[in-house]
Design an enzyme around this catalytic site. Structure first.
Site, PDB file in Angstrom:
ATOM      1  N   TYR A 107     -11.547   9.691   3.255  1.00 27.01           N
ATOM      2  CA  TYR A 107     -13.340   9.826   4.323  1.00 27.01           C
ATOM      3  C   TYR A 107     -12.527   9.803   5.490  1.00 27.01           C
ATOM      4  O   TYR A 107     -11.331  10.007   5.795  1.00 27.01           O
ATOM      5  CB  TYR A 107     -13.262   8.283   3.828  1.00 27.01           C
ATOM      6  CG  TYR A 107     -13.141   7.217   4.803  1.00 27.01           C
ATOM      7  CD1 TYR A 107     -11.901   6.693   3.955  1.00 27.01           C
ATOM      8  CD2 TYR A 107     -12.968   6.594   5.738  1.00 27.01           C
ATOM      9  CE1 TYR A 107     -11.119   5.604   4.437  1.00 27.01           C
ATOM     10  CE2 TYR A 107     -12.358   5.918   6.065  1.00 27.01           C
ATOM     11  CZ  TYR A 107     -11.607   4.636   5.402  1.00 27.01           C
ATOM     12  OH  TYR A 107     -10.603   3.937   5.995  1.00 27.01           O
TER      13      TYR A 107
ATOM     14  N   ARG B 106       1.495  -0.917   0.056  1.00 26.31           N
ATOM     15  CA  ARG B 106       0.453  -0.167   0.456  1.00 26.31           C
ATOM     16  C   ARG B 106       0.367   1.438   0.150  1.00 26.31           C
ATOM     17  O   ARG B 106       0.467   2.168   0.010  1.00 26.31           O
ATOM     18  CB  ARG B 106      -0.980  -0.033   1.367  1.00 26.31           C
ATOM     19  CG  ARG B 106      -1.873  -0.667   1.411  1.00 26.31           C
ATOM     20  CD  ARG B 106      -3.387  -0.419   2.136  1.00 26.31           C
ATOM     21  NE  ARG B 106      -3.074  -0.574   2.997  1.00 26.31           N
ATOM     22  CZ  ARG B 106      -2.631  -2.107   3.848  1.00 26.31           C
ATOM     23  NH1 ARG B 106      -2.554  -3.075   3.536  1.00 26.31           N
ATOM     24  NH2 ARG B 106      -2.093  -2.420   4.905  1.00 26.31           N
TER      25      ARG B 106
ATOM     26  N   TYR C  22       0.249   4.210  -2.182  1.00 27.30           N
ATOM     27  CA  TYR C  22       0.368   5.754  -1.303  1.00 27.30           C
ATOM     28  C   TYR C  22       0.751   7.016  -2.019  1.00 27.30           C
ATOM     29  O   TYR C  22       1.357   7.965  -2.197  1.00 27.30           O
ATOM     30  CB  TYR C  22       0.451   6.339   0.109  1.00 27.30           C
ATOM     31  CG  TYR C  22      -0.496   4.701   0.651  1.00 27.30           C
ATOM     32  CD1 TYR C  22      -1.742   4.566   0.563  1.00 27.30           C
ATOM     33  CD2 TYR C  22      -0.203   4.472   2.325  1.00 27.30           C
ATOM     34  CE1 TYR C  22      -2.492   3.891   1.588  1.00 27.30           C
ATOM     35  CE2 TYR C  22      -0.858   3.463   2.133  1.00 27.30           C
ATOM     36  CZ  TYR C  22      -2.105   3.414   2.466  1.00 27.30           C
ATOM     37  OH  TYR C  22      -3.091   2.647   2.791  1.00 27.30           O
TER      38      TYR C  22
ATOM     39  N   ALA D  32     -13.773   8.215  11.911  1.00 29.73           N
ATOM     40  CA  ALA D  32     -13.696   6.985  12.994  1.00 29.73           C
ATOM     41  C   ALA D  32     -14.006   7.065  14.491  1.00 29.73           C
ATOM     42  O   ALA D  32     -14.967   6.722  15.443  1.00 29.73           O
ATOM     43  CB  ALA D  32     -13.850   6.119  12.341  1.00 29.73           C
TER      44      ALA D  32
ATOM     45  N   HIS E  49     -11.561  11.706   8.457  1.00 26.00           N
ATOM     46  CA  HIS E  49     -10.042  12.424   9.163  1.00 26.00           C
ATOM     47  C   HIS E  49      -8.922  12.077   7.816  1.00 26.00           C
ATOM     48  O   HIS E  49      -8.232  11.652   7.435  1.00 26.00           O
ATOM     49  CB  HIS E  49     -10.148  13.484   9.893  1.00 26.00           C
ATOM     50  CG  HIS E  49      -9.148  14.679  10.241  1.00 26.00           C
ATOM     51  ND1 HIS E  49      -7.678  14.350   9.861  1.00 26.00           N
ATOM     52  CD2 HIS E  49      -9.719  15.210  11.475  1.00 26.00           C
ATOM     53  CE1 HIS E  49      -7.453  15.777  10.020  1.00 26.00           C
ATOM     54  NE2 HIS E  49      -8.501  16.036  11.014  1.00 26.00           N
TER      55      HIS E  49
ATOM     56  N   ALA F 280     -18.256   2.675  12.604  1.00 22.76           N
ATOM     57  CA  ALA F 280     -19.338   3.739  12.511  1.00 22.76           C
ATOM     58  C   ALA F 280     -20.286   3.871  11.373  1.00 22.76           C
ATOM     59  O   ALA F 280     -19.368   3.158   9.564  1.00 22.76           O
ATOM     60  CB  ALA F 280     -18.977   5.309  12.420  1.00 22.76           C
TER      61      ALA F 280
ATOM     62  N   THR G 148     -12.939  -0.897  14.396  1.00 26.50           N
ATOM     63  CA  THR G 148     -11.849   0.157  15.234  1.00 26.50           C
ATOM     64  C   THR G 148     -11.914  -1.387  16.448  1.00 26.50           C
ATOM     65  O   THR G 148     -13.107  -1.689  16.391  1.00 26.50           O
ATOM     66  CB  THR G 148     -11.947   1.091  15.572  1.00 26.50           C
ATOM     67  OG1 THR G 148     -11.601   1.358  14.466  1.00 26.50           O
ATOM     68  CG2 THR G 148     -10.644   1.767  16.457  1.00 26.50           C
TER      69      THR G 148
ATOM     70  N   GLN H  64      -7.159  -0.338  12.568  1.00 24.41           N
ATOM     71  CA  GLN H  64      -6.473  -1.952  11.631  1.00 24.41           C
ATOM     72  C   GLN H  64      -6.310  -2.936  11.998  1.00 24.41           C
ATOM     73  O   GLN H  64      -5.097  -3.573  11.483  1.00 24.41           O
ATOM     74  CB  GLN H  64      -5.246  -0.772  10.694  1.00 24.41           C
ATOM     75  CG  GLN H  64      -5.570   0.766  10.209  1.00 24.41           C
ATOM     76  CD  GLN H  64      -4.706   1.188   8.607  1.00 24.41           C
ATOM     77  OE1 GLN H  64      -4.869   1.747   8.285  1.00 24.41           O
ATOM     78  NE2 GLN H  64      -3.188   0.979   9.623  1.00 24.41           N
TER      79      GLN H  64
END
Ligand SMILES: C[S@@+](CC[C@H](N)C(=O)[O-])C[C@H]1O[C@@H](n2cnc3c(N)ncnc32)[C@H](O)[C@@H]1O
Length: 276
Positions: free
Chosen positions: A101, A75, A79, A133, A103, A216, A244, A175
């Site tokens: 998505y 990843r 990124y 979240a 913050h 959430a 989470t 995560q």
């Protein structure tokens, strides 16, 4: 830009990274919306295709960052590509808005990196916060982080490094579904890896300690998903990349007698009677 005027100032690139919040449509702040609408180009890394379709209603040029994820590739590679895409347009003199998505600065590498890079290259850059979240979790689980304190850790960091957990406060693990993945290629690692996390946690918590697995709502029709279990269940219970894990406090706060004596002396010197 006025191409007929040779003395016209070329447009300055600008970067904003804004948060979408967690729940489609209802969490976007007026400021974040304004950054999106004023941009020349918008890049979106949001939770699902429906949310992305909604972002497209706000701007005619929304480019998805999702296709840059590749099966079996780190990843971090993805990124870095995101940062390169954002910066490519900034360097070309465009107003760029990255929409992320939650913050954009919470457990999110690319927005911080792109903003730092843009500023280092002399461009204006701004991060606009969004509802994370974390914010939803406080509301839905009735947690005030000010009551006992709240430690937020990436689950893998907790197993990769020697961290000190303060069991007097809440522990929030992000995560956790991908815990122990050193390749950064997986979104889920599975029970054997999660057992490593459980074993690390068992150094500080009793096996029967309650954990809360929280999701959430991302769509307005959904409700928060709150599952309670024992710490020892964490290895085998289903766990998605959108959840989470919260461990409530396991110990009571211990008064600091040494500091209390010092404060008593200060109070006496200042003419205060002492404890309220
Ligand atoms: C890369 S981080 C992104 C966090 C995001 N920037 C934010 O502000 O919430 C991904 C992690 O966020 C948490 N997460 C993502 N979606 C969630 C949801 N719907 N409910 C609870 N936690 C969520 C999970 O811990 C997940 O592993």
């Amino acid at each position: 830009m006025n191409t007929t005027d040779p003395h016209a100032t070329p447009p300055r690139g600008y970067l904003s990274c804004v948060g979408m919040g967690m729940t489609l449509g209802s969490h976007l702040t007026p400021l974040a919306r304004s950054h999106i609408q004023k941009a020349d180009v918008v890049f979106a890394a949001v939770s699902d295709a429906l949310v992305e379709a909604w972002v497209r209603t706000l701007h005619p040029d929304v480019r998805s960052l999702q296709p840059y994820y590749r099966e079996g590739r780190s990843r971090m590679h993805t990124y870095r590509e995101w940062v390169a895409l954002l910066m490519g347009e900034v360097r070309a003199g465009r107003r760029v808005c990255g929409v992320f998505y939650g913050h954009p600065g919470i457990f999110a590498w690319s927005p911080h990196k792109a903003i730092a890079m843009a500023r280092a290259e002399g461009f204006d850059a701004h991060m606009e916060p969004g509802i994370s979240a974390e914010d939803c979790l406080y509301a839905d689980l009735g947690i005030d982080p000010g009551r006992f304190g709240c430690q937020h850790l990436e689950a893998s960091q907790l197993v990769f490094f020697e961290r000190r957990i303060d069991t007097g406060g809440y522990l929030v693990l992000w995560q956790a579904g991908a815990v122990g993945d050193r390749t950064m290629t997986r979104f889920e690692t599975g029970a054997a890896y999660r057992q490593v996390l459980v074993d690390v946690l068992l150094e500080d918590y009793p096996p029967e300690h309650e954990i809360v697995v929280y999701r959430a709502p991302t769509l307005p029709v959904q409700s928060p998903r709150i599952r309670r279990a024992l710490l020892t269940d964490l290895a085998t219970m289903p766990l998605t990349a959108e959840e989470t894990v919260v461990l409530p406090p396991a110990s009571t706060l211990k008064p600091n007698a040494r500091v209390a004596a010092r404060l008593t002396a200060l109070d006496a010197a200042a003419g205060f009677p002492g404890d309220a």
